[in-house]
Design an enzyme around this catalytic site. Structure first.
Site, mmCIF file in Angstrom:
data_model
loop_
_atom_site.group_PDB
_atom_site.id
_atom_site.type_symbol
_atom_site.label_atom_id
_atom_site.label_comp_id
_atom_site.label_asym_id
_atom_site.label_seq_id
_atom_site.Cartn_x
_atom_site.Cartn_y
_atom_site.Cartn_z
ATOM 1 N N ASP A 22 -3.190 1.589 6.746
ATOM 2 C CA ASP A 22 -2.409 1.204 5.571
ATOM 3 C C ASP A 22 -2.118 -0.290 5.551
ATOM 4 O O ASP A 22 -2.074 -0.916 4.493
ATOM 5 C CB ASP A 22 -1.088 1.989 5.519
ATOM 6 C CG ASP A 22 -1.332 3.490 5.461
ATOM 7 O OD1 ASP A 22 -2.425 3.885 5.021
ATOM 8 O OD2 ASP A 22 -0.440 4.251 5.863
ATOM 9 N N ASP B 285 0.851 -1.187 0.000
ATOM 10 C CA ASP B 285 0.000 0.000 0.000
ATOM 11 C C ASP B 285 0.887 1.236 0.000
ATOM 12 O O ASP B 285 1.699 1.422 0.902
ATOM 13 C CB ASP B 285 -0.906 0.006 1.236
ATOM 14 C CG ASP B 285 -1.782 1.250 1.266
ATOM 15 O OD1 ASP B 285 -2.691 1.339 0.422
ATOM 16 O OD2 ASP B 285 -1.539 2.127 2.111
ATOM 17 N N CYS C 118 -12.730 -9.994 7.284
ATOM 18 C CA CYS C 118 -14.007 -10.608 6.924
ATOM 19 C C CYS C 118 -14.557 -10.118 5.586
ATOM 20 O O CYS C 118 -15.518 -10.667 5.060
ATOM 21 C CB CYS C 118 -15.051 -10.384 8.022
ATOM 22 S SG CYS C 118 -15.657 -8.695 8.091
ATOM 23 N N GLU D 271 -1.797 -1.266 -5.937
ATOM 24 C CA GLU D 271 -3.015 -0.635 -6.405
ATOM 25 C C GLU D 271 -2.670 0.228 -7.610
ATOM 26 O O GLU D 271 -1.620 0.855 -7.648
ATOM 27 C CB GLU D 271 -3.580 0.234 -5.295
ATOM 28 C CG GLU D 271 -5.065 0.376 -5.358
ATOM 29 C CD GLU D 271 -5.606 0.904 -4.037
ATOM 30 O OE1 GLU D 271 -6.830 1.017 -3.927
ATOM 31 O OE2 GLU D 271 -4.815 1.190 -3.128
HETATM 32 ZN ZN LIG Z 1 -14.273 -7.540 9.472
#
Ligand SMILES: [Zn+2]
Length: 387
Positions: free
Chosen positions: A345, A179, A319, A263
């Site tokens: 970050d 990042d 998640c 990215e």
């Molecule tokens: Zn989460």
């Protein structure tokens, strides 16, 4: 075979400097001559071609421009090829319309490799002889061409070398997400961080003072010229510091990771945003991408460029929940669903890492770069959960 360029500072004698100035002048003259001819003929409805112009220039130069013979013939020949390329880029909408060159702005000239000899810290230039260099050329191989240029009041040579052998390939099988930050140069998904020097911000005050001084000086005066040189040297020094820190980062990445996920930052878009502009320019994102592209090509790493609409900083790396709003000011990421918490970050880097680790990492040596992620366009942005 890969071609790399190494820029080295030259240590010319006063008469060699005189030659450089002459050669730059010749190159500039040829460029401006060609560009003005090109414009006139184009407007007259003629089909223009750089090579045709070059032929014509050569037919006329003995009588009209005899002084071009004082320097390497390349100085007056290369500009025609460069102009041809510049127009091609313009017509392909990759660059703006070629412009006339002014004295003292990007002074340079090129020489073909067949005319060049390099030996240790010396380089032989046609019709001039040996010129001392500050260091030896870093790469082994055939010299394709060299460009001599003036930066501030110093002379440099870029030696373009066709590599004899590819550098050692990356042996690791590991993947990493990187990042790039505004506050920090880079955060890796492994937890390693690169702080970056931020030379521009730290020295901005001094830079401003010199810019002001320059604007107060009378045009055409000696003092103005001195202030201009000082400012140019200053900019150059900053660029060197910045480039050096980015080199350390890109070398570390390509030496240690087979697969590198980054990215696809829209640098232009970010530069338009005033608040970020300085920090972004400072960190040299563009330079990062440039170095990473050629280093991964050389070492055979796989560079995974993740679509820029992938919300790497808004997504929970644990998640997969995507936050609705997550402002730039917030330095920590806290997930409402799984209560995962980490540095902002690092969370982004972990998300980038997941884009490659979950698709099965490509083995080192497969090569390739610039491909966009399979993940980004499908599951991630839309649904907000890990499929
Ligand atoms: Zn989460």
């Amino acid at each position: 075979m890969e071609t790399l360029a190494h820029q080295i500072r030259l240590v010319p004698t006063p008469s060699q400097e005189e030659y450089f100035r002459k050669a730059c002048g010749t190159a500039r003259f040829a460029w401006n001559w060609a560009l003005s001819e090109w414009k006139q003929r184009y407007e007259a409805g003629e089909k223009v071609d750089g090579l045709k112009l070059k032929k014509e220039f050569n037919a006329r130069k003995a009588v009209e421009f005899p002084w071009t013979y004082e320097v390497s013939k390349y100085a007056s020949q290369q500009p025609f090829l460069h102009l041809q390329a510049a127009f091609r880029r313009f017509f392909e909408k990759q660059a703006r319309y070629p412009r006339f060159k002014r004295k003292g702005v990007h002074d340079s000239f090129c020489i073909g490799g067949d005319q060049i000899e390099v030996s240790g810290k010396r380089i032989r230039i046609p019709r001039l002889g040996w010129v001392r260099m500050r260091e030896e050329v870093r790469f082994r191989g055939k010299v394709v061409s060299v460009t001599v240029r003036r930066i501030a009041d110093r002379w440099f040579v870029s030696v373009h070398v066709e590599l004899e052998e590819a550098p050692a390939r990356c042996e690791s099988q590991a993947s990493v997400g990187v990042d790039l930050g505004v506050n920090r140069l880079a955060t890796l998904s492994t937890g390693v961080t690169f702080e970056g020097p931020k030379p521009l911000r730290r020295q901005l005050k001094r830079l401003r003072r010199w810019s002001r001084r320059l604007s107060r000086r009378q045009k055409g005066s000696n003092n103005r010229e001195k202030a201009r040189q000082k400012l140019a040297r200053f900019h150059y020094r900053i660029r060197c510091i910045r480039q050096d820190s980015v080199h350390k980062l890109t070398s570390y990445l390509t030496e240690n990771f087979a697969v590198i996920a980054i990215e696809d930052l829209n640098v232009q878009g970010m530069l338009r945003n005033r608040r970020l502009a300085r920090a972004v320019a400072d960190m040299g994102f563009h330079e990062f991408r440039r170095q990473l592209d050629y280093k991964t090509r050389m070492r055979g790493n796989h560079l995974e460029v993740v679509d820029r609409w992938f919300a790497s900083s808004k997504t929970c790396s644990d998640c997969g929940l995507v936050k609705e709003a997550f402002s730039l000011g917030e330095r920590r990421f806290r997930c409402e669903r799984c209560s995962f918490e980490s540095d902002r970050d690092l969370n982004a880097a972990l998300n980038l890492f997941r884009t490659v680790s979950s698709t099965g990492s490509q083995a080192c040596g497969e090569g390739g770069s610039g491909s966009s992620s399979r993940w980004s366009e499908t599951t991630l942005c839309e649904s907000g959960t890990w499929a």
